[in-house]
Design a protein around this motif. Structure first.
Motif, PDB file in Angstrom:
ATOM      1  N   ILE A  40      58.677  17.127-118.598  1.00 58.90           N
ATOM      2  CA  ILE A  40      59.006  18.466-118.104  1.00 58.90           C
ATOM      3  C   ILE A  40      60.255  18.434-117.228  1.00 58.90           C
ATOM      4  CG2 ILE A  40      58.225  20.356-116.603  1.00 58.90           C
ATOM      5  CD1 ILE A  40      55.337  19.618-117.583  1.00 58.90           C
ATOM      6  N   LEU A  41      60.312  17.476-116.306  1.00 55.32           N
ATOM      7  CA  LEU A  41      61.392  17.453-115.318  1.00 55.32           C
ATOM      8  C   LEU A  41      62.657  16.761-115.810  1.00 55.32           C
ATOM      9  CD1 LEU A  41      59.258  16.679-112.159  1.00 55.32           C
ATOM     10  CD2 LEU A  41      60.250  18.868-112.817  1.00 55.32           C
ATOM     11  N   ARG A  42      62.507  15.773-116.673  1.00 52.56           N
ATOM     12  CA  ARG A  42      63.631  15.010-117.220  1.00 52.56           C
ATOM     13  C   ARG A  42      64.462  14.301-116.154  1.00 52.56           C
ATOM     14  NH1 ARG A  42      62.507  18.880-120.782  1.00 52.56           N
ATOM     15  NH2 ARG A  42      62.819  18.543-122.998  1.00 52.56           N
ATOM     16  N   ARG A  43      63.861  14.075-115.003  1.00 55.93           N
ATOM     17  CA  ARG A  43      64.518  13.336-113.920  1.00 55.93           C
ATOM     18  C   ARG A  43      63.473  12.445-113.261  1.00 55.93           C
ATOM     19  NH1 ARG A  43      67.573  17.094-109.820  1.00 55.93           N
ATOM     20  NH2 ARG A  43      67.231  15.218-108.594  1.00 55.93           N
ATOM     21  N   GLN A  44      63.728  11.152-113.270  1.00 52.79           N
ATOM     22  CA  GLN A  44      62.756  10.202-112.748  1.00 52.79           C
ATOM     23  C   GLN A  44      62.480  10.417-111.263  1.00 52.79           C
ATOM     24  OE1 GLN A  44      63.242   6.210-114.061  1.00 52.79           O
ATOM     25  NE2 GLN A  44      61.755   5.391-112.634  1.00 52.79           N
ATOM     26  N   ASP A  45      63.512  10.698-110.464  1.00 53.14           N
ATOM     27  CA  ASP A  45      63.300  10.877-109.029  1.00 53.14           C
ATOM     28  C   ASP A  45      62.379  12.059-108.744  1.00 53.14           C
ATOM     29  OD1 ASP A  45      65.343  12.609-109.957  1.00 53.14           O
ATOM     30  OD2 ASP A  45      66.254  12.753-107.965  1.00 53.14           O
ATOM     31  N   LEU A  46      62.599  13.174-109.435  1.00 48.00           N
ATOM     32  CA  LEU A  46      61.723  14.332-109.251  1.00 48.00           C
ATOM     33  C   LEU A  46      60.318  14.039-109.778  1.00 48.00           C
ATOM     34  CD1 LEU A  46      63.938  17.416-110.207  1.00 48.00           C
ATOM     35  CD2 LEU A  46      63.069  16.801-107.952  1.00 48.00           C
ATOM     36  N   ALA A  47      60.245  13.339-110.905  1.00 48.32           N
ATOM     37  CA  ALA A  47      58.939  13.023-111.495  1.00 48.32           C
ATOM     38  C   ALA A  47      58.113  12.159-110.550  1.00 48.32           C
ATOM     39  CB  ALA A  47      59.119  12.323-112.839  1.00 48.32           C
ATOM     40  N   GLU A  48      58.743  11.190-109.908  1.00 46.54           N
ATOM     41  CA  GLU A  48      58.018  10.332-108.962  1.00 46.54           C
ATOM     42  C   GLU A  48      57.498  11.139-107.777  1.00 46.54           C
ATOM     43  OE1 GLU A  48      60.878   7.251-108.174  1.00 46.54           O
ATOM     44  OE2 GLU A  48      60.472   6.246-110.084  1.00 46.54           O
ATOM     45  N   GLU A  49      58.295  12.059-107.300  1.00 48.81           N
ATOM     46  CA  GLU A  49      57.887  12.912-106.183  1.00 48.81           C
ATOM     47  C   GLU A  49      56.703  13.801-106.584  1.00 48.81           C
ATOM     48  OE1 GLU A  49      59.907  16.677-103.944  1.00 48.81           O
ATOM     49  OE2 GLU A  49      61.190  14.916-104.241  1.00 48.81           O
ATOM     50  N   VAL A  50      56.790  14.392-107.774  1.00 50.54           N
ATOM     51  CA  VAL A  50      55.725  15.270-108.252  1.00 50.54           C
ATOM     52  C   VAL A  50      54.439  14.493-108.497  1.00 50.54           C
ATOM     53  CG1 VAL A  50      55.012  16.685-110.235  1.00 50.54           C
ATOM     54  CG2 VAL A  50      57.223  17.074-109.145  1.00 50.54           C
ATOM     55  N   ILE A  51      54.560  13.270-108.996  1.00 51.88           N
ATOM     56  CA  ILE A  51      53.366  12.449-109.223  1.00 51.88           C
ATOM     57  C   ILE A  51      52.643  12.189-107.901  1.00 51.88           C
ATOM     58  CG2 ILE A  51      52.682  10.051-109.762  1.00 51.88           C
ATOM     59  CD1 ILE A  51      52.687  11.868-112.161  1.00 51.88           C
ATOM     60  N   GLN A  52      53.394  11.875-106.865  1.00 54.99           N
ATOM     61  CA  GLN A  52      52.773  11.665-105.554  1.00 54.99           C
ATOM     62  C   GLN A  52      52.015  12.918-105.109  1.00 54.99           C
ATOM     63  OE1 GLN A  52      55.980  10.466-102.926  1.00 54.99           O
ATOM     64  NE2 GLN A  52      55.364   8.332-103.088  1.00 54.99           N
ATOM     65  N   GLU A  53      52.671  14.067-105.245  1.00 52.90           N
ATOM     66  CA  GLU A  53      52.032  15.321-104.850  1.00 52.90           C
ATOM     67  C   GLU A  53      50.799  15.609-105.707  1.00 52.90           C
ATOM     68  OE1 GLU A  53      55.128  18.238-105.106  1.00 52.90           O
ATOM     69  OE2 GLU A  53      56.313  17.268-103.537  1.00 52.90           O
ATOM     70  N   ALA A  54      50.881  15.308-106.996  1.00 49.46           N
ATOM     71  CA  ALA A  54      49.757  15.541-107.899  1.00 49.46           C
ATOM     72  C   ALA A  54      48.557  14.679-107.507  1.00 49.46           C
ATOM     73  CB  ALA A  54      50.164  15.257-109.345  1.00 49.46           C
ATOM     74  N   TYR A  55      48.800  13.432-107.180  1.00 55.29           N
ATOM     75  CA  TYR A  55      47.682  12.563-106.792  1.00 55.29           C
ATOM     76  C   TYR A  55      47.086  12.951-105.438  1.00 55.29           C
ATOM     77  CZ  TYR A  55      47.659   9.615-110.863  1.00 55.29           C
ATOM     78  OH  TYR A  55      47.528   9.168-112.150  1.00 55.29           O
TER      79      TYR A  55
END
Length: 185
Positions: A40-55
């Motif tokens: 969805i994000l196509r950016r690893q830095d944003l994806a890592e941030e969102v994963i933290q928030e999701a968990y």
């Protein structure tokens, strides 16, 4: 990958504050959820941030998980996906013009090797999506797989946002019925 029953057990343990269970849950599901978010994000830095928030949300919401309503991975993926879509909408990172290949990606079917590795649940879901009219298939895939907003879909399909909402709702009702989950609301 752990079985759905093991994931249900881990989520129940997480709901009771079991940190070791949370670590196992994270280890077993991180790659899958990261893939959903990254697509969805196509950016690893944003994806890592969102994963933290999701968990964090998974940790805080574990007590609300109901295995009768969704599989554990579906529940967790929806948390991660929704957070990623929120980020896309907030930051305006993704627009139709910037993603000319998004429609092609949504229309492609998985390669034979990937198809062999799919769970039975995913195979059933894809079969049900495949029963929709071609335009509705694209609409559903762009909305739920690629994270397009209703406004983006309305522009793409040259139709009002309320019509897109209706099409999505009806398509999801058809999919739920196909899966044997009833029409829902």
């Amino acid at each position: 990958m752990l079985t759905p029953a093991e994931l249900v057990w881990l989520i129940a343990a997480v709901a009771k504050g079991d940190e070791a269970a949370f670590e196992r849950l994270y280890a077993a599901t991180r790659a899958k959820l990261f893939g959903v978010v990254l697509r969805i994000l196509r950016r690893q830095d944003l994806a890592e941030e969102v994963i933290q928030e999701a968990y964090v949300k998974i940790w805080n919401s574990a007590g609300q998980f109901n295995p009768a309503l969704a599989s554990p991975i579906t529940w967790m993926a929806s948390i991660a996906r929704n957070r990623a879509i929120d980020v896309v909408r907030k930051k305006g990172e993704s627009s139709i013009e910037e993603e000319p290949t998004a429609m092609e990606v949504a229309a492609e079917s998985p390669d034979p090797l990937a198809r062999r590795e799919m769970t039975e649940e995913l195979k059933r879901l894809l079969e049900c999506v495949g029963r929709l009219e071609p335009d509705r298939q694209k609409l559903v895939l762009l909305a739920y797989y690629n994270g397009w907003s209703r406004e983006q879909l309305a522009a793409k399909f040259e139709t009002p946002v309320n019509t897109v909402k209706t099409w999505l709702r009806r398509s999801m009702m058809e999919i739920r019925e196909c899966l044997g989950l009833g029409s829902g609301s």
